[in-house]
Design a protein around this motif. Structure first.
Motif, PDB file in Angstrom:
ATOM      1  N   THR A 118       0.841  -1.199   0.000  1.00  0.00           N
ATOM      2  CA  THR A 118       0.000   0.000   0.000  1.00  0.00           C
ATOM      3  C   THR A 118       0.878   1.250   0.000  1.00  0.00           C
ATOM      4  N   HIS A 119       0.245   2.399  -0.226  1.00  0.00           N
ATOM      5  CA  HIS A 119       0.947   3.685  -0.254  1.00  0.00           C
ATOM      6  C   HIS A 119       2.079   3.681  -1.292  1.00  0.00           C
ATOM      7  N   VAL A 120       1.805   3.062  -2.434  1.00  0.00           N
ATOM      8  CA  VAL A 120       2.791   2.994  -3.523  1.00  0.00           C
ATOM      9  C   VAL A 120       2.651   4.249  -4.390  1.00  0.00           C
ATOM     10  N   ARG A 121       3.783   4.793  -4.795  1.00  0.00           N
ATOM     11  CA  ARG A 121       3.771   5.997  -5.645  1.00  0.00           C
ATOM     12  C   ARG A 121       4.436   5.689  -6.977  1.00  0.00           C
ATOM     13  N   VAL A 122       3.750   5.968  -8.097  1.00  0.00           N
ATOM     14  CA  VAL A 122       4.348   5.821  -9.431  1.00  0.00           C
ATOM     15  C   VAL A 122       5.161   7.072  -9.720  1.00  0.00           C
ATOM     16  N   THR A 123       6.438   6.899 -10.003  1.00  0.00           N
ATOM     17  CA  THR A 123       7.331   8.053 -10.150  1.00  0.00           C
ATOM     18  C   THR A 123       7.673   8.390 -11.590  1.00  0.00           C
ATOM     19  N   SER A 124       7.571   7.423 -12.513  1.00  0.00           N
ATOM     20  CA  SER A 124       7.868   7.734 -13.922  1.00  0.00           C
ATOM     21  C   SER A 124       7.279   6.662 -14.820  1.00  0.00           C
ATOM     22  N   VAL A 125       6.961   7.074 -16.049  1.00  0.00           N
ATOM     23  CA  VAL A 125       6.400   6.176 -17.058  1.00  0.00           C
ATOM     24  C   VAL A 125       7.239   6.301 -18.323  1.00  0.00           C
ATOM     25  N   PHE A 126       7.582   5.164 -18.926  1.00  0.00           N
ATOM     26  CA  PHE A 126       8.425   5.176 -20.122  1.00  0.00           C
ATOM     27  C   PHE A 126       7.622   4.812 -21.359  1.00  0.00           C
ATOM     28  N   SER A 127       8.225   5.046 -22.519  1.00  0.00           N
ATOM     29  CA  SER A 127       7.511   4.899 -23.782  1.00  0.00           C
ATOM     30  C   SER A 127       7.301   3.453 -24.198  1.00  0.00           C
ATOM     31  N   ASP A 128       7.807   2.486 -23.428  1.00  0.00           N
ATOM     32  CA  ASP A 128       7.491   1.086 -23.712  1.00  0.00           C
ATOM     33  C   ASP A 128       6.439   0.561 -22.739  1.00  0.00           C
ATOM     34  N   GLY A 129       5.827   1.471 -21.969  1.00  0.00           N
ATOM     35  CA  GLY A 129       4.796   1.060 -21.020  1.00  0.00           C
ATOM     36  C   GLY A 129       5.315   0.667 -19.660  1.00  0.00           C
ATOM     37  N   SER A 130       6.629   0.593 -19.487  1.00  0.00           N
ATOM     38  CA  SER A 130       7.187   0.270 -18.173  1.00  0.00           C
ATOM     39  C   SER A 130       7.123   1.498 -17.277  1.00  0.00           C
ATOM     40  N   LEU A 131       7.177   1.252 -15.974  1.00  0.00           N
ATOM     41  CA  LEU A 131       7.106   2.362 -15.036  1.00  0.00           C
ATOM     42  C   LEU A 131       7.932   2.053 -13.798  1.00  0.00           C
ATOM     43  N   TYR A 132       8.232   3.113 -13.035  1.00  0.00           N
ATOM     44  CA  TYR A 132       8.967   2.961 -11.779  1.00  0.00           C
ATOM     45  C   TYR A 132       8.046   3.323 -10.623  1.00  0.00           C
ATOM     46  N   CYS A 133       8.166   2.541  -9.528  1.00  0.00           N
ATOM     47  CA  CYS A 133       7.331   2.764  -8.355  1.00  0.00           C
ATOM     48  C   CYS A 133       8.196   2.874  -7.102  1.00  0.00           C
ATOM     49  N   GLN A 134       7.721   3.660  -6.150  1.00  0.00           N
ATOM     50  CA  GLN A 134       8.331   3.737  -4.822  1.00  0.00           C
ATOM     51  C   GLN A 134       7.399   3.061  -3.814  1.00  0.00           C
ATOM     52  N   VAL A 135       8.003   2.193  -2.987  1.00  0.00           N
ATOM     53  CA  VAL A 135       7.259   1.480  -1.955  1.00  0.00           C
ATOM     54  C   VAL A 135       7.779   1.941  -0.596  1.00  0.00           C
ATOM     55  N   PRO A 136       6.920   2.238   0.361  1.00  0.00           N
ATOM     56  CA  PRO A 136       7.408   2.624   1.685  1.00  0.00           C
ATOM     57  C   PRO A 136       8.369   1.578   2.241  1.00  0.00           C
ATOM     58  N   SER A 137       9.513   2.057   2.726  1.00  0.00           N
ATOM     59  CA  SER A 137      10.525   1.119   3.195  1.00  0.00           C
ATOM     60  C   SER A 137      11.475   1.836   4.138  1.00  0.00           C
ATOM     61  N   LYS A 138      12.291   1.040   4.803  1.00  0.00           N
ATOM     62  CA  LYS A 138      13.319   1.574   5.690  1.00  0.00           C
ATOM     63  C   LYS A 138      14.309   2.421   4.891  1.00  0.00           C
ATOM     64  N   GLY A 139      14.647   1.966   3.677  1.00  0.00           N
ATOM     65  CA  GLY A 139      15.602   2.691   2.837  1.00  0.00           C
ATOM     66  C   GLY A 139      15.076   4.049   2.428  1.00  0.00           C
ATOM     67  N   LEU A 140      13.764   4.123   2.100  1.00  0.00           N
ATOM     68  CA  LEU A 140      13.171   5.390   1.686  1.00  0.00           C
ATOM     69  C   LEU A 140      13.159   6.385   2.849  1.00  0.00           C
ATOM     70  N   SER A 141      12.906   5.881   4.047  1.00  0.00           N
ATOM     71  CA  SER A 141      12.937   6.752   5.230  1.00  0.00           C
ATOM     72  C   SER A 141      14.348   7.273   5.487  1.00  0.00           C
ATOM     73  N   ARG A 142      15.323   6.371   5.358  1.00  0.00           N
ATOM     74  CA  ARG A 142      16.718   6.784   5.561  1.00  0.00           C
ATOM     75  C   ARG A 142      17.137   7.800   4.501  1.00  0.00           C
ATOM     76  N   LEU A 143      16.682   7.609   3.256  1.00  0.00           N
ATOM     77  CA  LEU A 143      17.009   8.538   2.179  1.00  0.00           C
ATOM     78  C   LEU A 143      16.453   9.928   2.487  1.00  0.00           C
ATOM     79  N   SER A 144      15.233   9.972   2.978  1.00  0.00           N
ATOM     80  CA  SER A 144      14.630  11.264   3.308  1.00  0.00           C
ATOM     81  C   SER A 144      15.439  11.986   4.372  1.00  0.00           C
ATOM     82  N   GLU A 145      15.933  11.238   5.354  1.00  0.00           N
ATOM     83  CA  GLU A 145      16.725  11.834   6.433  1.00  0.00           C
ATOM     84  C   GLU A 145      18.013  12.445   5.900  1.00  0.00           C
ATOM     85  N   ILE A 146      18.731  11.697   5.076  1.00  0.00           N
ATOM     86  CA  ILE A 146      20.033  12.183   4.599  1.00  0.00           C
ATOM     87  C   ILE A 146      19.851  13.336   3.624  1.00  0.00           C
ATOM     88  N   LEU A 147      18.799  13.303   2.811  1.00  0.00           N
ATOM     89  CA  LEU A 147      18.558  14.420   1.889  1.00  0.00           C
ATOM     90  C   LEU A 147      18.187  15.686   2.658  1.00  0.00           C
TER      91      LEU A 147
END
Length: 907
Positions: free
Chosen positions: A468-497
């Motif tokens: 849950t709480h998944v965010r789509v961050t980009s869409v490419f021209s072949d239909g593929s996409l990138y998603c962010q999932v809540p995680s320990k790494g994402l929280s740590r990234l927010s702190e360091i940024l």
């Protein structure tokens, strides 16, 4: 082995680097200890030894008459003579006026001194107050501190480091560089001001470059880098090599006896990287990532080494007159009969009783050998440069001693061959390694850096799991996409940024400008008011490059000036966090048959990017491609499969007709076709190049093009006057393309602006018509083109208006040429060689002509101009002159005429 490399443009530049004399030495500890013991002045050295030291100091100062820092003398002495210079000697220098003159100088808070040859009157030393004032002036004006201290108004000598910086710039311009362009390039490259006075006395640079004066004005000159050895601390490497390679007795031996027994001076040429084509290396071993031992691969390198070692084996095995090496000394070059009946070149690095430690100068490793396996190295084996060299791996410098990183680099590289990109030319060059053995080229530096990831912060997506709480961050021209999932790494990234945001709030971010971009480098980029991690993917020009946002997957073209280095204190924390975006594709859609149409991509993008968050179910993991097959749900529809985003797309009217979803361009044979470009820029098609003779294209009818919004015509020199040109294409003497040399920097700037504009431009439909002007993307660059033909297979035939080439491009790679890019005159000028009869040129004559002029700067003397309604149809008849030689000008038509005579004799 024949696979073409797809690495940055800088990879194709002519490069040159020189082997450090210490690069083949495994350890100098034993040498330094033994020599230091015998060289301690305080222990009461003999008079002959003192005379020897004084003689050597005189020799150094004679070679560095502009002065040597006292603090640098031990290093220079060690590099020349392979012996340590005692600190006690430095204290005695003031008492040796017959040897040198010492001038004390303040360097910051420390006292140092300058040494000059004896009897030379040094400049009057300034008082401490004056010296401090001068230091402040230098700092405020940011004049390069590498210039030698000089009390005179105009410089009379330049430091070798300053000269080396100039050489580094000139090496990038193999066709020469105008002298008046050097100051700006120097300041852009090194962020310090170039001393303008040097332009009035270019002879100060004559030992490192060829100065070609084109008028009586001193600054009107073209500079060419010499194929020279690196200058280091006022001491030419040639001289150091001669001294290093000269076999000398150690201080503990009787100097006179060793002089009599071994007087032969051995010289070995320095190692130079191939100047043409791609460069490959074999990695031998490494202590850390700043000391990686490599050997260059190629005809004049590894192949020549193998041949030499075969010749050594034949010589020493079959010649009964060969003798063991006599009067062995540290630093001596010898031939060693090694294991497996191999004969190798080596340098002695220590002598302990009957044990001799040698370093194999072509293989880099060291070992102890018996005295009965050490032979005199014959002269014929001195010709090949030492093949073992050290390098540093770019992007890994800050973690060079990390055991995890070293292990990763060893496992990835040792005893393997790689293509290399050389970023910095120095005694220990800075490299990026590429593995080109598979379908995709792998950046080894970037791959090994991943070993520093914190495993606990990695994203692990499980099949059949719900998120849950998944965010789509980009869409490419072949239909593929990138998603962010809540995680320990994402929280740590927010702190360091956030830490970085706070840090830069009180710091000038310009201090962290990226001065040396390269593929695989991780840095920071300001995005939507926050800092984001990006990895450099493609370098287009000095100003523009492609990056991928590590935590959203988005790919964008940005300016180099927008990037920032990661501050050192945050570097490990930032690098340790793995990318926080997952690549996905929507499950249960029809098989992917290629790129989606722009309408389908925009539909998907609008559907998923406008929703702040989704729920997600993973149904499959494609490990080989790193793609997760997922269902996406709006939060209120989770987990109703019938209301998933996947089913909504599949049931949409657009999807009922796959031709409206998957890209399939089949333009009609008419002169106009409606297509949409930009959204499918990721489409990779093998376009091939239109290798078409210019004589054929000249016979095609040329319809007049409306002159509305046309650039002004390119101004040409008057008939009989001289004009500097660059020959971009040469077919034969009857047809070639020249560009005005003085406008090339404007063309380069235009190309960079086109890359930046079209990579960010909104997608627009393009009305394709023959004989109309457009911008076309060809091999990651945007060019101004005119459409010459519309083909039935989705390709267009275009003519590059600034370079004079005919190309095939896919129809989706074309965009409107906006007014901003219509101001600079088209740079390609069609030309015919004057002074030779027009004829059907043979293949031999065409090859000779092409080798003489193509990709070279020349001087043109225009004899006639044939005007035309369209600027690309204008043609000149001109003489061409090659002025690159110092004493002789080569008139190309004379050479071509002589060649024709020779060809007729052969017939």
């Amino acid at each position: 082995s024949e696979k073409r490399l797809t690495v940055p443009p800088r990879f194709q530049k002519e490069l040159q680097v020189h082997l450090s004399r210490s690069s083949s030495i495994d350890s100098n500890d034993n040498l330094n200890t033994s020599v230091a013991e015998t060289h301690t002045v305080a222990s009461g050295p003999s008079a002959s030894h003192v005379n020897e030291v004084q003689s050597r100091i005189k020799e150094i100062l004679n070679k560095c008459s502009s002065g040597v820092w006292v603090s640098k003398m031990p290093q220079i002495y060690r590099e020349m003579y392979w012996e340590e210079l005692s600190t006690a000697v430095l204290h005695q220098l003031e008492n040796w006026p017959h040897v040198c003159t010492v001038e004390k100088v303040h360097r910051g808070e420390q006292m140092d001194g300058l040494l000059y040859p004896a009897k030379k009157i040094p400049p009057i030393a300034k008082s401490d107050t004056e010296q401090e004032k001068a230091s402040r002036n230098v700092t405020s004006s940011k004049v390069d501190p590498l210039l030698k201290p000089n009390m005179e108004t105009a410089p009379t000598s330049l430091s070798s480091d300053f000269k080396q910086k100039v050489v580094n710039i000139l090496m990038k311009y193999s066709s020469g560089l105008w002298a008046n362009a050097l100051p700006k390039l120097y300041q852009d490259t090194y962020q310090v001001k170039f001393p303008e006075d040097i332009l009035n006395n270019l002879e100060l640079l004559s030992d490192v470059c060829v100065v070609d004066y084109v008028s009586e004005v001193p600054r009107k000159a073209i500079l060419y880098a010499k194929p020279q050895r690196r200058i280091d601390e006022n001491l030419n490497v040639t001289e150091k090599v001669q001294k290093h390679d000269g076999v000398k007795a150690t201080a503990g031996q009787q100097h006179e006896e060793s002089k009599d027994q071994y007087t032969e001076n051995i010289t070995v040429p320095p190692l130079i990287i191939p100047s043409e084509g791609s460069v490959s290396v074999m990695v031998l071993e490494l202590k850390n990532t700043n000391e990686v031992l490599i050997r260059y691969v190629g005809k004049d390198y590894s192949s020549a080494q193998e041949q030499m070692e075969d010749d050594m084996k034949a010589y020493y095995s079959q010649n009964s007159t060969v003798s063991l090496a006599q009067s062995l000394s540290v630093g001596q070059l010898v031939a060693v009969h090694a294991e497996e009946d191999a004969w190798l070149r080596a340098r002695i690095i220590s002598l302990e009783d009957n044990r001799i430690k040698v370093c194999y100068v072509d293989h880099g490793f060291s070992e102890f050998v018996e005295s009965n396996s050490v032979y005199k190295l014959q002269k014929q084996f001195h010709l090949l440069p030492f093949q073992a060299a050290k390098c540093k791996l770019a992007g890994l410098e800050a973690f060079s001693d990390d055991p995890v990183l070293i292990k990763a680099v060893e496992s990835q590289t040792c005893s393997k061959i790689f293509a290399v990109e050389i970023l910095e030319k120095s005694d220990t060059p800075l490299l990026v390694l590429y593995d080109t053995s598979g379908e995709d080229d792998i950046n080894i530096n970037a791959t090994c850096l991943k070993a520093l990831y914190d495993k606990s912060l990695e994203l692990h997506i499980e099949v059949d799991a719900l998120y849950t709480h998944v965010r789509v961050t980009s869409v490419f021209s072949d239909g593929s996409l990138y998603c962010q999932v809540p995680s320990k790494g994402l929280s740590r990234l927010s702190e360091i940024l956030q830490k970085l945001e706070d840090y830069f709030h009180y710091k000038q971010t310009s201090e962290f400008n990226v001065s040396l971009p390269f593929c695989g480098k991780i840095c920071l980029f300001p995005s939507k008011g926050k800092w984001a991690r990006v990895e450099i993917r493609i370098i287009h020009t000095r100003r523009a490059l492609d990056v991928q946002f590590m935590d959203t997957g988005t790919v964008a073209t940005v300016k180099v000036s927008e990037l920032r280095e990661i501050p050192p204190q945050f570097l490990r924390e930032v690098i340790a966090i793995p990318p926080q975006a997952i690549k996905c594709c929507l499950a249960d859609l029809p098989p992917n048959t290629g790129m989606w149409t722009p309408d389908a991509v925009l539909w998907l993008r609008d559907t998923v990017m406008n929703c702040p968050e989704f729920s997600m179910k993973v149904v499959k993991q494609d490990g080989s491609k790193g793609i997760a097959h997922v269902y996406l749900f709006a939060p209120e529809n989770f987990p109703d499969m019938d209301h998933s985003i996947n089913r909504q797309i599949k049931n949409a009217d657009l999807w009922k007709h796959q031709k409206d979803v998957f890209l399939s361009v089949t333009p009609s044979g008419t002169s106009s076709t409606k297509v949409t470009g930009g959204a499918v820029s990721a489409l990779q098609l093998t376009s091939g190049k239109l290798e078409k003779s210019f004589s054929d294209s000249a016979r095609e009818p040329s319809s007049a093009v409306s002159t509305i919004d046309m650039p002004p015509p390119l101004p040409l020199s008057k008939t009989g006057e001289l004009m500097d040109v660059y020959v971009s294409v040469a077919c034969h003497p009857g047809h070639f393309i020249v560009q005005p040399w003085k406008e090339l920097h404007n063309l380069e700037a235009l190309m960079e602006e086109m890359i930046l504009y079209y990579s960010r431009a909104e997608e627009k439909p393009v009305n394709i018509e023959k004989n109309k002007l457009y911008a076309a993307k060809i091999e990651n660059q945007w060019y101004r083109v005119i459409i010459k033909g519309i083909l039935r297979n989705g390709f267009l035939s275009v003519y590059e208006l600034d370079y004079g080439k005919h190309e095939f491009v896919n129809i989706d790679k074309v965009q409107p040429l906006i007014d901003t890019f219509r101001k600079l005159p088209f740079q390609a000028i069609t030309a015919q060689l004057a002074g030779v009869k027009s004829q059907q040129w043979s293949e031999e004559a065409s090859i000779v002509f092409r080798n003489l002029v193509e990709k070279k700067p020349l001087v043109a003397q225009i004899q006639a101009v044939h005007e035309s309604t369209n600027p690309w149809d204008r043609k000149i008849v001109t003489f061409l002159v090659d002025t690159s030689l110092p004493d002789t000008d080569i008139w190309i038509h004379d050479f071509v005429s002589q060649s024709l005579v020779e060809f007729s004799k052969d017939d």
